[in-house]
Design a protein around this motif. Structure first.
Motif, short mmCIF file in Angstrom:
data_model
loop_
_atom_site.label_atom_id
_atom_site.label_comp_id
_atom_site.label_asym_id
_atom_site.label_seq_id
_atom_site.Cartn_x
_atom_site.Cartn_y
_atom_site.Cartn_z
N ILE A 40 0.84 -1.42 -0.08
CA ILE A 40 0.00 0.07 0.04
C ILE A 40 0.87 1.01 -0.10
N SER A 41 0.46 2.29 -0.77
CA SER A 41 1.47 3.24 -0.71
C SER A 41 1.69 4.06 0.82
N ARG A 42 2.82 4.55 0.86
CA ARG A 42 3.11 5.23 2.17
C ARG A 42 2.35 6.26 2.43
N ARG A 43 2.05 7.08 1.35
CA ARG A 43 1.26 8.27 1.70
C ARG A 43 -0.19 7.75 2.25
N THR A 44 -0.66 6.68 1.71
CA THR A 44 -1.92 6.36 2.08
C THR A 44 -1.83 5.70 3.71
N ALA A 45 -0.95 4.89 3.87
CA ALA A 45 -0.39 4.46 5.17
C ALA A 45 -0.54 5.36 6.23
N TYR A 46 0.10 6.57 6.01
CA TYR A 46 0.29 7.72 6.85
C TYR A 46 -1.06 8.44 7.26
N ARG A 47 -1.92 8.37 6.15
CA ARG A 47 -3.23 8.94 6.21
C ARG A 47 -3.97 7.95 7.38
N TYR A 48 -3.78 6.89 7.31
CA TYR A 48 -4.44 6.02 8.15
C TYR A 48 -3.73 5.69 9.53
N PHE A 49 -2.58 5.91 9.67
CA PHE A 49 -1.70 5.67 10.71
C PHE A 49 -0.61 6.69 10.90
N PRO A 50 -0.68 7.80 11.44
CA PRO A 50 0.33 8.72 11.57
C PRO A 50 1.45 8.36 12.17
N SER A 51 1.61 7.31 13.22
CA SER A 51 2.61 7.17 13.80
C SER A 51 2.90 5.45 13.75
N ALA A 52 4.09 5.12 14.11
CA ALA A 52 4.05 3.48 14.08
C ALA A 52 3.73 3.00 15.50
N GLU A 53 3.95 3.96 16.46
CA GLU A 53 3.31 3.58 17.90
C GLU A 53 1.65 3.25 17.62
N GLN A 54 1.12 3.98 17.04
CA GLN A 54 -0.48 3.79 16.96
C GLN A 54 -0.59 2.41 16.30
N LEU A 55 0.15 2.26 15.14
CA LEU A 55 -0.03 1.24 14.16
C LEU A 55 0.26 -0.20 15.33
N VAL A 56 1.33 -0.19 16.08
CA VAL A 56 1.62 -1.25 16.93
C VAL A 56 0.51 -1.60 17.71
N VAL A 57 0.10 -0.70 18.32
CA VAL A 57 -1.23 -0.99 19.33
C VAL A 57 -2.38 -1.45 18.58
N GLU A 58 -2.56 -1.03 17.35
CA GLU A 58 -3.62 -1.56 16.87
C GLU A 58 -3.53 -3.12 16.04
N ALA A 59 -2.02 -3.41 15.94
CA ALA A 59 -1.91 -4.94 15.71
C ALA A 59 -2.13 -5.67 16.65
N ALA A 60 -1.83 -5.15 18.10
CA ALA A 60 -1.89 -5.97 19.25
C ALA A 60 -3.31 -6.24 19.38
N LEU A 61 -4.23 -5.34 19.12
CA LEU A 61 -5.70 -5.28 19.67
C LEU A 61 -6.38 -6.34 18.26
N GLU A 62 -5.88 -6.19 17.09
CA GLU A 62 -6.31 -7.00 16.08
C GLU A 62 -6.18 -8.28 16.29
N ALA A 63 -5.45 -8.97 17.13
CA ALA A 63 -5.07 -10.28 17.62
C ALA A 63 -6.45 -10.97 18.18
N THR A 64 -7.22 -10.07 18.73
CA THR A 64 -8.48 -10.27 19.68
C THR A 64 -9.45 -10.54 18.79
N ARG A 65 -9.35 -10.27 17.24
CA ARG A 65 -10.53 -10.37 16.32
C ARG A 65 -11.28 -11.78 16.42
N HIS A 66 -10.51 -12.84 16.15
CA HIS A 66 -10.76 -14.15 15.67
C HIS A 66 -11.67 -14.60 17.10
N GLY A 67 -11.36 -14.43 18.14
CA GLY A 67 -11.99 -14.80 19.29
C GLY A 67 -13.23 -14.38 19.38
#
Length: 216
Positions: free
Chosen positions: A54-81
């Motif tokens: 995905i383009s970097r420009r698009t990625a930064y629109r959704y997630f301005p910081s890596a810290e926010q993206l990491v937190v979201e990835a951690a929470l995404e792990a709960t989706r299946h359950g």
């Protein structure tokens, strides 16, 4: 069509193509971040964008910081359950039972991940929408509610289903927990009791209107 209505699934469970693409983009970024974290990396937003193709420009629109993206990835792990909890009773089960299981599961997940969830609030509370129609937070909770009330599609008006979906999203999750605990002074069991009651009351109200006769 109002922006609040575009969030609700249409027809045979499909979201509108535009909203579906936005959700897929956001989820692709979060899933790519999760894969990189599982490999032991500490990825930047740009590295996650490259991994997700995905383009970097698009990625930064959704997630301005890596810290926010990491937190979201951690929470995404709960989706299946969460999805398993919603569907545990089978496709013919009443919506009230499906939603009640979601409330209970989300309450437990909130307690286990409160620190991360509070970080998400901090990251997004002052953010503007990413673009028109794209709120600044991921839509996991909205997707869970949509899944729980999916059997109501075709049984009540689209507008009534949208209103019910958004009302249910407002009375569960971290923000509801913060209000009930920090402001109302309730304990964990009392918080869950109020959330379960609120969800059932909304479903009763939301399904009591005949089709094609929305609330004035």
């Amino acid at each position: 069509m109002p922006s609040w209505h575009r969030c609700v699934k249409k027809g045979r469970g499909e979201v509108t193509s535009r909203d579906g693409q936005k959700r897929r983009t956001r989820r692709a970024l979060v899933e790519a971040a999760g894969r990189l974290l599982a490999e032991g990396a500490h990825p930047s937003v740009a590295e996650v964008a490259d991994a997700a193709e995905i383009s970097r420009r698009t990625a930064y629109r959704y997630f301005p910081s890596a810290e926010q993206l990491v937190v979201e990835a951690a929470l995404e792990a709960t989706r299946h359950g969460m999805e398993l909890s919603i569907d545990a009773g089978g496709p013919d089960e009443p919506v009230t039972a499906r939603m009640d299981r979601l409330v209970v599961a989300l309450h437990a997940m909130t307690g286990e991940n409160e620190k991360l969830l509070r970080q998400i609030i901090r990251y997004t509370v002052t953010r503007d929408p990413i673009e028109p129609g794209v709120p600044p937070r991921p839509s996991r909770r909205l997707e869970y509610v949509e899944r729980a009330v999916a059997p109501l599609e075709g049984r009540i008006d689209d507008a009534a289903l949208a209103r019910l979906t958004h009302g249910l999203a407002a009375v569960i999750g971290i923000e509801s927990t913060i209000v009930l605990r920090d402001i109302c002074g309730l304990g964990p069991d009392e918080v869950l009791e109020v959330q379960r009651w609120s969800a059932q009351a909304l479903i009763t109200a939301g399904t009591s209107q005949p089709k094609d006769n929305p609330v004035a």
